[in-house]
Design a protein around this motif. Structure first.
Motif, PDB file in Angstrom:
ATOM      1  N   GLY A  95       0.711  -1.151   0.070  1.00  0.00           N
ATOM      2  CA  GLY A  95      -0.011   0.090   0.020  1.00  0.00           C
ATOM      3  C   GLY A  95       0.909   1.336  -0.039  1.00  0.00           C
ATOM      4  O   GLY A  95       1.982   1.180   0.517  1.00  0.00           O
ATOM      5  N   GLY A  96       0.392   2.381  -0.399  1.00  0.00           N
ATOM      6  CA  GLY A  96       0.773   3.383  -0.446  1.00  0.00           C
ATOM      7  C   GLY A  96      -0.027   4.615  -0.973  1.00  0.00           C
ATOM      8  O   GLY A  96      -1.128   4.278  -1.864  1.00  0.00           O
ATOM      9  N   ASP A  97       0.570   5.644  -1.261  1.00  0.00           N
ATOM     10  CA  ASP A  97      -0.161   7.086  -1.533  1.00  0.00           C
ATOM     11  C   ASP A  97      -0.179   6.940  -3.196  1.00  0.00           C
ATOM     12  O   ASP A  97       0.704   6.416  -3.598  1.00  0.00           O
ATOM     13  CB  ASP A  97       0.174   8.408  -1.017  1.00  0.00           C
ATOM     14  CG  ASP A  97       0.064   8.713   0.397  1.00  0.00           C
ATOM     15  OD1 ASP A  97      -0.629   8.137   1.118  1.00  0.00           O
ATOM     16  OD2 ASP A  97       0.818   9.219   1.054  1.00  0.00           O
ATOM     17  N   PRO A  98      -1.158   7.493  -3.820  1.00  0.00           N
ATOM     18  CA  PRO A  98      -1.083   7.478  -5.300  1.00  0.00           C
ATOM     19  C   PRO A  98       0.048   8.505  -5.767  1.00  0.00           C
ATOM     20  O   PRO A  98       0.747   9.459  -5.291  1.00  0.00           O
ATOM     21  CB  PRO A  98      -2.062   8.156  -5.719  1.00  0.00           C
ATOM     22  CG  PRO A  98      -3.136   8.258  -4.639  1.00  0.00           C
ATOM     23  CD  PRO A  98      -2.227   8.013  -3.671  1.00  0.00           C
ATOM     24  N   GLY A  99       1.165   7.534  -6.685  1.00  0.00           N
ATOM     25  CA  GLY A  99       1.915   8.166  -7.285  1.00  0.00           C
ATOM     26  C   GLY A  99       3.069   8.146  -6.414  1.00  0.00           C
ATOM     27  O   GLY A  99       4.311   8.965  -6.751  1.00  0.00           O
ATOM     28  N   ILE A 100       3.370   7.317  -5.543  1.00  0.00           N
ATOM     29  CA  ILE A 100       4.388   7.047  -4.545  1.00  0.00           C
ATOM     30  C   ILE A 100       5.483   6.278  -5.178  1.00  0.00           C
ATOM     31  O   ILE A 100       6.825   6.471  -4.859  1.00  0.00           O
ATOM     32  CB  ILE A 100       3.949   6.569  -3.220  1.00  0.00           C
ATOM     33  CG1 ILE A 100       5.135   6.913  -2.165  1.00  0.00           C
ATOM     34  CG2 ILE A 100       3.799   5.245  -3.282  1.00  0.00           C
ATOM     35  CD1 ILE A 100       5.144   8.338  -1.822  1.00  0.00           C
ATOM     36  N   HIS A 216      -4.940   0.428  -2.660  1.00  0.00           N
ATOM     37  CA  HIS A 216      -5.220   1.802  -2.522  1.00  0.00           C
ATOM     38  C   HIS A 216      -5.141   2.051  -1.191  1.00  0.00           C
ATOM     39  O   HIS A 216      -5.301   1.458  -0.280  1.00  0.00           O
ATOM     40  CB  HIS A 216      -6.567   2.162  -3.438  1.00  0.00           C
ATOM     41  CG  HIS A 216      -6.452   2.010  -4.668  1.00  0.00           C
ATOM     42  ND1 HIS A 216      -7.764   2.094  -5.308  1.00  0.00           N
ATOM     43  CD2 HIS A 216      -5.552   1.687  -5.624  1.00  0.00           C
ATOM     44  CE1 HIS A 216      -7.550   1.912  -6.698  1.00  0.00           C
ATOM     45  NE2 HIS A 216      -6.092   1.516  -6.737  1.00  0.00           N
ATOM     46  N   VAL A 217      -4.809   3.268  -0.832  1.00  0.00           N
ATOM     47  CA  VAL A 217      -4.875   4.180   0.488  1.00  0.00           C
ATOM     48  C   VAL A 217      -5.922   5.150   0.727  1.00  0.00           C
ATOM     49  O   VAL A 217      -6.025   5.917  -0.192  1.00  0.00           O
ATOM     50  CB  VAL A 217      -3.445   4.783   0.668  1.00  0.00           C
ATOM     51  CG1 VAL A 217      -3.472   5.451   1.805  1.00  0.00           C
ATOM     52  CG2 VAL A 217      -2.422   3.608   0.561  1.00  0.00           C
ATOM     53  N   THR A 222      -4.678   4.611   5.762  1.00  0.00           N
ATOM     54  CA  THR A 222      -4.830   2.856   5.770  1.00  0.00           C
ATOM     55  C   THR A 222      -4.926   2.527   4.338  1.00  0.00           C
ATOM     56  O   THR A 222      -5.747   3.289   3.604  1.00  0.00           O
ATOM     57  CB  THR A 222      -5.611   2.791   6.575  1.00  0.00           C
ATOM     58  OG1 THR A 222      -7.020   3.370   6.414  1.00  0.00           O
ATOM     59  CG2 THR A 222      -5.486   3.221   8.261  1.00  0.00           C
ATOM     60  N   ILE A 223      -4.910   1.121   4.146  1.00  0.00           N
ATOM     61  CA  ILE A 223      -5.037   0.510   2.894  1.00  0.00           C
ATOM     62  C   ILE A 223      -6.754   0.451   2.795  1.00  0.00           C
ATOM     63  O   ILE A 223      -7.385   0.204   3.814  1.00  0.00           O
ATOM     64  CB  ILE A 223      -4.711  -0.839   2.773  1.00  0.00           C
ATOM     65  CG1 ILE A 223      -3.069  -0.770   2.854  1.00  0.00           C
ATOM     66  CG2 ILE A 223      -5.114  -1.468   1.658  1.00  0.00           C
ATOM     67  CD1 ILE A 223      -2.464  -2.093   2.653  1.00  0.00           C
ATOM     68  N   ALA A 224      -7.221   0.728   1.608  1.00  0.00           N
ATOM     69  CA  ALA A 224      -8.618   0.947   1.452  1.00  0.00           C
ATOM     70  C   ALA A 224      -9.054  -0.566   1.433  1.00  0.00           C
ATOM     71  O   ALA A 224      -8.669  -1.581   1.300  1.00  0.00           O
ATOM     72  CB  ALA A 224      -8.957   1.708   0.003  1.00  0.00           C
ATOM     73  N   GLY A 225     -10.649  -0.775   1.770  1.00  0.00           N
ATOM     74  CA  GLY A 225     -11.239  -1.987   1.991  1.00  0.00           C
ATOM     75  C   GLY A 225     -11.230  -2.434   3.178  1.00  0.00           C
ATOM     76  O   GLY A 225     -10.795  -1.649   4.190  1.00  0.00           O
ATOM     77  N   PRO A 226     -11.915  -3.416   3.539  1.00  0.00           N
ATOM     78  CA  PRO A 226     -11.913  -4.046   4.727  1.00  0.00           C
ATOM     79  C   PRO A 226     -10.597  -4.531   5.526  1.00  0.00           C
ATOM     80  O   PRO A 226      -9.668  -4.923   4.705  1.00  0.00           O
ATOM     81  CB  PRO A 226     -12.889  -5.422   4.684  1.00  0.00           C
ATOM     82  CG  PRO A 226     -12.596  -5.837   3.277  1.00  0.00           C
ATOM     83  CD  PRO A 226     -12.304  -4.784   2.489  1.00  0.00           C
ATOM     84  N   ARG A 227     -10.234  -4.358   6.949  1.00  0.00           N
ATOM     85  CA  ARG A 227      -9.071  -4.345   7.371  1.00  0.00           C
ATOM     86  C   ARG A 227      -8.833  -6.182   7.437  1.00  0.00           C
ATOM     87  O   ARG A 227      -7.713  -6.616   7.978  1.00  0.00           O
ATOM     88  CB  ARG A 227      -9.308  -4.111   8.841  1.00  0.00           C
ATOM     89  CG  ARG A 227      -9.215  -2.568   8.948  1.00  0.00           C
ATOM     90  CD  ARG A 227      -8.026  -2.115   8.539  1.00  0.00           C
ATOM     91  NE  ARG A 227      -6.562  -2.335   8.799  1.00  0.00           N
ATOM     92  CZ  ARG A 227      -6.234  -1.587   9.956  1.00  0.00           C
ATOM     93  NH1 ARG A 227      -6.698  -0.309  10.329  1.00  0.00           N
ATOM     94  NH2 ARG A 227      -5.012  -1.865  10.369  1.00  0.00           N
TER      95      ARG A 227
END
Length: 511
Positions: A95-100, A216-217, A222-227
């Motif tokens: 996971g990470g921010d867009p464009g990282i 996605h973040v 945090t990572i999108a979607g269910p933990r």
């Protein structure tokens, strides 16, 4: 035909309810509940009885053990974070921010493995094949025998992977774009992400290939979607750093086959991500050796010692409430250090703004940085530069005691390798680390640190140390006494008569 039941699932936390509501009772999010049809999965039709389970063989705990077989991708920093390479049959979530730089790093790892003779499949759900090829051309990786596909259907992906030779590595970019026919909901929803991830993880366990899922973040980081997806995979890696900067940090927050909190440092260049073998030189490359408010912290990230500069700026404020700005450290931890300095050391920050920054974009989480932060704050307030050849580490308790930290010898060894001559460490570890050639200064109480910096500041030290606080309290007491004697209390009547006289006159008048 029996009617299929519907349920309402929160797209933020995955909580299930029987009716729709504007606010989720589990996480408190508004407008996050979406209706989803409960398909029940394979064999889940109405009135169908559950099948009888088979007997699972039970084995004793004692027995022969085997080390997990790994695949080294050829990027040492990535191999370090994963614990020595990708484990066959494991699933990883990145996971990470867009464009990282998530896709850039993974395409470089895929090309390195493919050049080493391994079968690698890169499946993109966000970009077309032409776009992936453009990135590979920019990175100089077009000659790598990586097989590409642009697909989002889980059933089509699994059918494709089952035909021909089984790959050693499968990269899915990203898990939020996949959808499966078992769930009647839109791609990216909680149910689709959970079901798609479960299908890919099951394929990894059955086939023995490594599956890397890109996530996605959200705006909270945090990572999108269910933990639950983070619990299902074997390792979770986070890409940190500023997208506008040059440096990236890959951090392992979960790893079933290796250490956690391990980091890998990369630099973004025109040819992709370049690994940084010695991050301490990176974080200390452009530091000012004679400016107040700078202290070098000897930290530990996983099993790697890292030296980083902590910068503090304490400036007078014109606001009623002073500002507290923190970058790269815990803001509540800074509030605690300020409270300890004010309560036990007499250092006043009530009329000053405080700014704290961790140089290089690194985020520090261990409490061993307390003593370095305190030294930087007092140094900036006193206007005295600290010793540029000294490193600091130690945890500060609420009573002002400097507590010992783990792996002190490893921190000192890294500092000595980079040319530092002295170190300030807790008193409890001073006798244990005498094997080092560095000059050690032990501190048992935080007040000792303030006294040393105040002595170096000379006359200015009285304004920020314990003496200044005592003088201020003594002067305030004298002024308060003079005011009470001259004008009485704040409730006194005219000419200093106490307000009680008016009450007595009122009492006599009533009689």
């Amino acid at each position: 035909m029996a009617k299929r039941s519907a349920r309402y699932v929160c797209q933020s936390c995955g909580a299930v309810s029987t009716k729709w509501g504007g606010k989720c009772d589990a996480c408190g999010e508004w407008n996050s509940i979406v209706e989803e049809v409960d398909g029940g999965g394979i064999g889940g039709g109405p009135g169908r009885k559950p099948r009888k389970g088979r007997v699972v063989p039970l084995v004793p705990l004692a027995g022969a053990t085997e080390s997990a077989p790994r695949i080294r991708c050829g990027i040492p920093e990535l191999d370090r974070v994963t614990g020595g390479g990708f484990v066959r049959g494991s699933a990883l979530l990145v996971g990470g921010d867009p464009g990282i730089g998530k896709s850039t790093l993974l395409i470089q790892a895929a090309a390195a493995l493919a050049r080493a003779g391994e079968q690698v499949v890169y499946i993109s759900g966000e970009e077309a094949i032409a776009q992936v090829r453009l990135r590979a051309e920019r990175l100089g990786l077009l000659d790598a025998p990586v097989r590409l596909a642009a697909e989002t259907s889980v059933e089509d992906i699994l059918t494709t992977l089952d035909t021909g030779d089984r790959p050693a590595l499968v990269i899915i970019d990203s898990i939020q774009t996949l959808w499966t026919e078992l769930v009647e909901s839109a791609p990216g929803t909680v149910t689709q992400v959970r079901t798609s991830a479960q299908s890919m993880i099951r394929f990894a366990k059955e086939s023995g290939c490594t599956v890397v899922l890109v996530g996605h973040v959200t705006k909270d980081g945090t990572i999108a979607g269910p933990r639950v997806v983070e619990h299902m995979v074997d390792a979770v890696l986070y890409f940190e750093g500023d997208a506008a900067g040059h440096f990236r940090i890959l951090r392992s927050v979960k790893n079933r086959f290796g250490p956690t909190d391990e980091i890998g440092v990369f630099e973004m260049t025109g040819k992709g991500l370049r690994e940084v073998p010695n991050p301490s030189e990176l974080f200390l490359g452009e530091r000012s050796r004679a400016s107040p408010g700078a202290a070098v912290f000897a930290g530990l990230e996983g099993s790697r010692p890292v030296l980083v500069e902590i910068q503090a700026l304490v400036a007078p404020t014109a606001l009623g409430t002073p500002r507290r700005a923190v970058v790269g450290w815990d803001s509540s931890r800074l509030s605690m250090i300020l409270a300890v300095l004010e309560a036990h050391c007499g250092v006043r920050f009530g009329q000053h703004d405080v700014y704290l920054n961790i140089a290089g974009g690194l985020r520090i989480q261990e409490p061993a940085a307390d003593i370095a932060v305190a030294a930087a704050l007092v140094s900036s307030l006193a206007g005295v530069a600290l010793d540029p050849d000294c490193v600091w580490f130690g945890e500060v308790s609420l009573s002002g005691t400097v507590r010992p930290v783990a792996q002190a010898q490893l921190r000192l060894k890294e500092a000595e390798k980079l040319g530092f001559a002295s170190a300030v460490c807790p008193a409890a570890q001073g006798s244990e680390e005498r094997g080092s050639d560095m000059r050690l200064t032990t501190i048992g109480q935080l007040a000792e640190l303030v006294a040393k910096i105040a002595a170096a500041a000379g006359s200015d030290g009285r304004d920020m140390g314990r003496d200044g606080g005592r003088d201020g309290g003594r002067d305030g007491g004298r002024d308060h006494g003079r005011d009470d004697g001259r004008g009485g209390s704040s409730d006194a009547g005219p000419r200093g008569r106490p307000a009680g006289g008016d009450e007595r006159r009122m009492a006599r008048g009533s009689r």
